[in-house]
Design an enzyme around this catalytic site. Sequence first.
Site, PDB file in Angstrom:
ATOM      1  N   LYS A 200       0.846  -1.194   0.000  1.00  0.00           N
ATOM      2  CA  LYS A 200       0.000   0.000   0.000  1.00  0.00           C
ATOM      3  C   LYS A 200       0.891   1.257   0.000  1.00  0.00           C
ATOM      4  CE  LYS A 200      -3.922  -2.096  -0.399  1.00  0.00           C
ATOM      5  NZ  LYS A 200      -4.539  -3.018   0.483  1.00  0.00           N
TER       6      LYS A 200
HETATM    7  C1  LIG Z   1      -5.743  -4.018   0.803  1.00  0.00           C
HETATM    8  C2  LIG Z   1      -7.216  -3.784   0.853  1.00  0.00           C
HETATM    9  C3  LIG Z   1      -7.985  -4.097   1.991  1.00  0.00           C
HETATM   10  C4  LIG Z   1      -7.460  -4.914   3.127  1.00  0.00           C
HETATM   11  O1  LIG Z   1      -6.381  -4.364   3.760  1.00  0.00           O
HETATM   12  P1  LIG Z   1      -5.617  -5.267   4.856  1.00  0.00           P
HETATM   13  O2  LIG Z   1      -4.781  -4.252   5.571  1.00  0.00           O
HETATM   14  O3  LIG Z   1      -4.799  -6.257   4.078  1.00  0.00           O
HETATM   15  O4  LIG Z   1      -6.634  -5.891   5.699  1.00  0.00           O
HETATM   16  C5  LIG Z   1      -9.310  -3.717   2.035  1.00  0.00           C
HETATM   17  N1  LIG Z   1      -9.877  -3.092   0.995  1.00  0.00           N
HETATM   18  C6  LIG Z   1      -9.198  -2.795  -0.131  1.00  0.00           C
HETATM   19  C7  LIG Z   1      -9.897  -2.074  -1.235  1.00  0.00           C
HETATM   20  C8  LIG Z   1      -7.849  -3.152  -0.246  1.00  0.00           C
HETATM   21  O5  LIG Z   1      -7.176  -2.900  -1.368  1.00  0.00           O
END
Ligand SMILES: *Cc1c(COP(=O)(O)O)cnc(C)c1O
Length: 393
Positions: free
Chosen positions: A188
């Site tokens: 991210k």
């Molecule tokens: C990555 C992601 C999540 C989940 O994030 P985590 O930190 O891995 O739980 C939720 N929604 C979207 C749209 C994502 O891209």
Amino acid sequence: MSSEITQQVPFFRLDCGQAERDNVSRVLDSGWLTTGEWAMRFEREFAEAVGARHALAVNSCTAALHLALEAIGVSAGDEVLVPSLTFAATAEVVRYLGATPVLADVDVTTGCLGPEQVKAALNSHKLKAVIPVHFAGHAADIPAIRAVCDPLGIDVIEDAAHAFPARIGGRYIGGLSRCTCFSFYANKTITTGEGGMVTTDDDALAARMKLMRIHGIDRDAWGRYRSAGASWRYDVVAPGFKYNLPDLAAAVGVAQLSRSPLMHSRRTALAMRYLAGLRTERSIRLPASPSNPSDHAWHIFVVRIAPELAESRDRAITMLGERGIATSMHYWPLHRMTYYSALPTADAKRLPVAEDWGKTAISLPLFSTMSDLECDAVIAAVRETMRVLTGAR
Ligand SMILES: *Cc1c(COP(=O)(O)O)cnc(C)c1O
């Protein structure tokens, strides 16, 4: 494979500075690895960065979404609107609480849930909450969605996994609705390996999420450790979860947050380079940029190949791979996934935009450590691939 490959471009490469290494060393030397002073510092600095009253660090965005829905009282039988064009987490948290996800289509230019899709759902559903997703880092129109939801008492909980640091109307995503949920997963825009944050301006919601984050215990381990008196004495007031973020991870987050303005401006510059380099490609639809491009978080760069070439999408991905370019795809929509396809709202005819996105999208590499040379190599490979595909048509 072509012998002309000059550049191998991965889909993501970590941006790790000396600050991350130094902070992790400090945590290890301190002997306190779990949630403590670093997590609290990360929360303070993140709340300030997005303009929220409270920020609670958790071990994933999925956990943040679960805590937020639990805190607003989502329960069995409730209906919660989620876009079909998203990751599984957005809908699974609704199921954790025994409620039903209602799948919505998305805006054709941004890929985000918008006020129109919310209004359309109101005809046939009594919604408890709506979970907009800031697709790719483009801010969903939260003020317009709230204008529809607020008068009806429908809560807006944002899935902002892609959206740090995105803005709309001059304000950061994170201070605009009841709860906003961020992800610090490995790839991210900022990362703690695994991690997340939930922001809110509501004191009561913050208190509930704080309690449920750590087993429903009325005082966390740090508080017990610090108190001079009976440190074993605590009470359990609800069957909570285990969602706290350890200091070892928070220390990485503090460093990433401090470097995030530079990381974000690099992502924005690369996105502009892609847009300029691919502007004349007739067979490709480019992502929409806000009038101020830095209002977009530019988490992922999703192009869509022209509808008449949709059947060649998978071949385009293979050809890019053969040219040394790693890609991904966001998303094969929820209504096409085995589990969610059983929902009454999982009808491709109701969800034409999400359906189209699933068939035409390709995510190109975009990360803050990407060089101009790497970006140009991707552009050249995309142009070459589309030339071959359109020529072969
Ligand atoms: C990555 C992601 C999540 C989940 O994030 P985590 O930190 O891995 O739980 C939720 N929604 C979207 C749209 C994502 O891209």
